[in-house]
Design an enzyme around this catalytic site. Structure first.
Site, PDB file in Angstrom:
ATOM      1  N   CYS A 107      51.158  33.010  35.142  1.00 55.14           N
ATOM      2  CA  CYS A 107      50.803  32.443  36.449  1.00 55.14           C
ATOM      3  C   CYS A 107      49.319  32.583  36.746  1.00 55.14           C
ATOM      4  O   CYS A 107      48.650  31.623  37.083  1.00 55.14           O
ATOM      5  CB  CYS A 107      51.611  33.109  37.557  1.00 55.14           C
ATOM      6  SG  CYS A 107      53.342  32.673  37.449  1.00 55.14           S
ATOM      7  N   HIS A 108      48.796  33.794  36.643  1.00 54.39           N
ATOM      8  CA  HIS A 108      47.397  33.998  37.008  1.00 54.39           C
ATOM      9  C   HIS A 108      46.646  34.793  35.955  1.00 54.39           C
ATOM     10  O   HIS A 108      45.587  35.352  36.222  1.00 54.39           O
ATOM     11  CB  HIS A 108      47.292  34.655  38.386  1.00 54.39           C
ATOM     12  CG  HIS A 108      48.002  33.875  39.445  1.00 54.39           C
ATOM     13  ND1 HIS A 108      49.288  34.158  39.798  1.00 54.39           N
ATOM     14  CD2 HIS A 108      47.626  32.786  40.156  1.00 54.39           C
ATOM     15  CE1 HIS A 108      49.673  33.267  40.707  1.00 54.39           C
ATOM     16  NE2 HIS A 108      48.695  32.442  40.936  1.00 54.39           N
TER      17      HIS A 108
END
Lengths: 416, 180
Positions: B144-145
């Site tokens: 995701c990040h």
């Protein structure tokens, strides 16, 4: 603005009602005769467009709820059932989903209009603040609505966004459990989101009533930003503005209908057509396009600042990017409302608009270079525009001379 | 009628106002609390809070994922290399300092048991299957990040603030653990 009433009923029933509940008088004064600046341009029609979409969303939403099942094992299939088997379900579901996108497209234009023409300035601060409240409620409603189909993106959006609350010191984790109703996003989360997704649009409708009330006290701002001085500056709301708004709504419906009929899923994400799986996170999760600018800001803070962790910092900037809007009426000190007469303000404004599109683009990219650095720069400009540029520009700028009245500006234009 | 005595001293009526208001506030809070508390995890959710996992089928270098309280639990049978690599890292290089020994049960350091949820915003990191992306440090990678975890599940790079969380668990025998 509507002091001298022109409502003089002769019909005895109308008279009887008027002395008990003056609803007809109120409607005539506020929906038909309301004096409106005669120089309003098409950017002013987006308020009516938004009101129209709210009605569309509530109408389609109520009937979708008749066919939707808020249960984690049935939700995905029930949406597919609506799309495949329910009479006209394909159109109704598409209208509701596309409608959310159109709602945000219109609200961004509406907010951008307000920022350019200084519609937030005295005496319209409360009107502006109520607008920001509506925007926040819209974001919450849209987010919870996106979770309901219970696809992969629904599930992971719910996980990531509720996790934002875990960044709050001390109460973060208990609050997260309270919001989700469990240790992870699950059936209780879906149920409460459905309940709130049904409730919030009616809260929005109530705040819209206040928003319009606050509009009808000072009356509309207008493209030159000079207050109405005499009845020569205005036209009655009906038929002049009603017809103009209606035309704008019809034109707006053209792209809306194109999406619904020809590309109902183009604004969505393919991963949301896979049922939710709590064990697998999609490789690249992105929110709906209308949240991308704020998502880019959330991700831009990937470094610790003093005692604030990157996670909490991202959340602070994310929240701050919306909270700052509440303070715009006081951050911009210029007495001149309209950007048309503000030579120094104008380039910064258009750079802000460009920057907003840039943030939208960056929010959809992977968290790698060069996007990470660009996101930081764009985030810095977003905040600088409100916190540094607006306060300074409004104090050093010499605005161009304003026309004496709305009438003069209109006549001057047609004369030249 | 309004004498000095009634304007600058507290009267019985003032007391009643405050007392009524205070009681009303407490009563309202008591009435609202059930409406809020019903949102907390219910008894059936809390009841599912222990599971037993048989470790025998997990070969060296393999990982499995089991569900506990609706969350994925990562169990990895670490190789000698994994352990050596985790032990070699100086503590001052770590964002959330923890020694390898603190991450495992004494005597069972080949077994790493963690909640498979990124401490940033709650995604499930990749790295459980042998072919999947394990990040720059051979542990787990959050898509995701972009948070990287090492072979002891410690955060090494990216926005996540903390190491992967360790659930409460204990060894019932050499090959059986009880989580929760």
């Amino acid at each position: 603005m509507s002091g001298n009433s022109s409502y003089n009923p002769t019909n005895p029933v109308a008279k009887w009602l008027d002395s008990r509940l003056p609803i007809m008088r109120f409607s005539k004064e506020h929906l038909l005769d309301f004096p409106t600046p005669k120089n309003l341009n098409y950017w002013w029609t987006f308020g009516a467009i938004l009101a129209f979409i709210l009605v569309v969303q509530i109408a389609t939403g109520v009937v979708l709820a008749m066919n939707y099942v808020p249960d984690s094992s049935l939700a995905f299939d029930s949406v597919e059932n609506i799309r495949r088997n329910v009479n006209y379900g394909r159109i109704i579901q598409a209208t509701h989903a596309v409608g959310a996108s159109m709602f945000f497209a219109a609200v961004y234009v509406h907010i951008g209009r307000g920022l350019y023409y200084g519609s937030y300035k005295e005496p319209r601060e409360v009107l502006w603040i109520l607008g920001v409240v509506i925007f926040v409620l819209m974001m919450a409603t849209a987010f919870m609505g996106y979770v309901l189909p219970w696809g992969q993106m629904s599930f992971w959006a719910a996980t990531v966004i509720t996790n934002i609350f875990s960044a709050i010191p001390l109460i973060g984790d208990p609050l997260l459990q309270l919001l989700r109703g469990g240790f992870a996003v699950d059936n209780p989360t879906l149920n409460r989101f459905f309940s709130l997704h049904y409730l919030l649009p009616f809260v929005i409708a109530a705040v819209v009533v206040l928003h319009i009330w606050a509009l009808h006290v000072p009356g509309n701002n207008n493209p030159v930003g000079v207050e109405v001085k005499s009845s020569r500056d205005t036209v009655p709301f009906h038929p002049y503005i009603t017809m103009k708004d209606l035309l704008a709504i019809v034109v707006f419906l053209i792209p809306f209908a194109w999406f619904v009929f020809f590309a109902p899923d183009i604004l969505g994400h393919p991963d949301n057509y896979k049922p939710a799986d709590p064990l697998i996170t999609p490789p690249h999760i992105v929110p709906e396009w209308y949240f991308l600018p704020f998502y880019a800001i959330l991700r831009a803070i990937d470094f610790d600042m003093w005692f604030i962790s990157a996670k909490l910092g991202g959340v602070i900037f994310f929240g701050g990017s919306i909270l700052v809007l509440f303070f715009v009426p006081w951050l911009d000190g210029s007495k001149t409302r309209s950007g048309t007469f503000r030579p120094l303000f104008k380039p910064f404004y258009w750079l802000f608009i460009f920057n907003f599109f840039l943030l939208t683009y960056l929010g959809a990219q992977l968290a790698v270079e060069p996007y990470s650095t660009l996101s930081k720069i764009a985030t810095a400009y977003y905040f600088a525009y409100f916190l540094i540029i607006l306060p300074i520009v409004s104090r050093i700028e010499t605005p161009k001379p304003l026309p004496a009245s709305i009438s003069e500006s209109v006549l001057g234009k047609s004369g030249s | 009628m309004a004498s000095d005595a009634t304007t600058d001293t507290t009267t019985r009526r003032d007391f009643l106002y405050v007392a009524t208001g205070a009681l009303g506030a407490v009563g309202t809070a008591a009435a609202v609390w059930p409406l809020i508390d019903q949102m907390n995890p219910d008894a059936s959710t809390l009841a599912l809070s222990t599971i037993e996992v048989d470790l025998r089928p997990i070969m060296v270098g393999e990982s499995i994922t089991v569900m506990w309280r609706g969350q994925p639990i990562f169990i990895r049978h670490r190789t000698e290399d994994d352990i050596a690599q985790a032990k070699a890292v100086p503590l001052e290089e770590l964002k959330d300092p923890a020694t390898d020994a603190e991450r495992v049960t004494e005597g069972y350091e080949q077994w790493l048991v963690q909640i498979g949820i990124c401490t940033h915003l709650g995604c499930v990191p990749t790295g459980q299957k042998s072919g999947s992306n394990r990040g720059d440090y051979g542990g787990w990678f959050c898509p995701c990040h972009g948070s990287h975890y090492d072979t002891a599940g410690r955060i090494r790079k990216g926005p996540a603030p903390l190491n992967l969380v360790l659930p409460d668990y204990r060894f019932l025998s050499d090959t059986l653990i009880k989580i929760g």
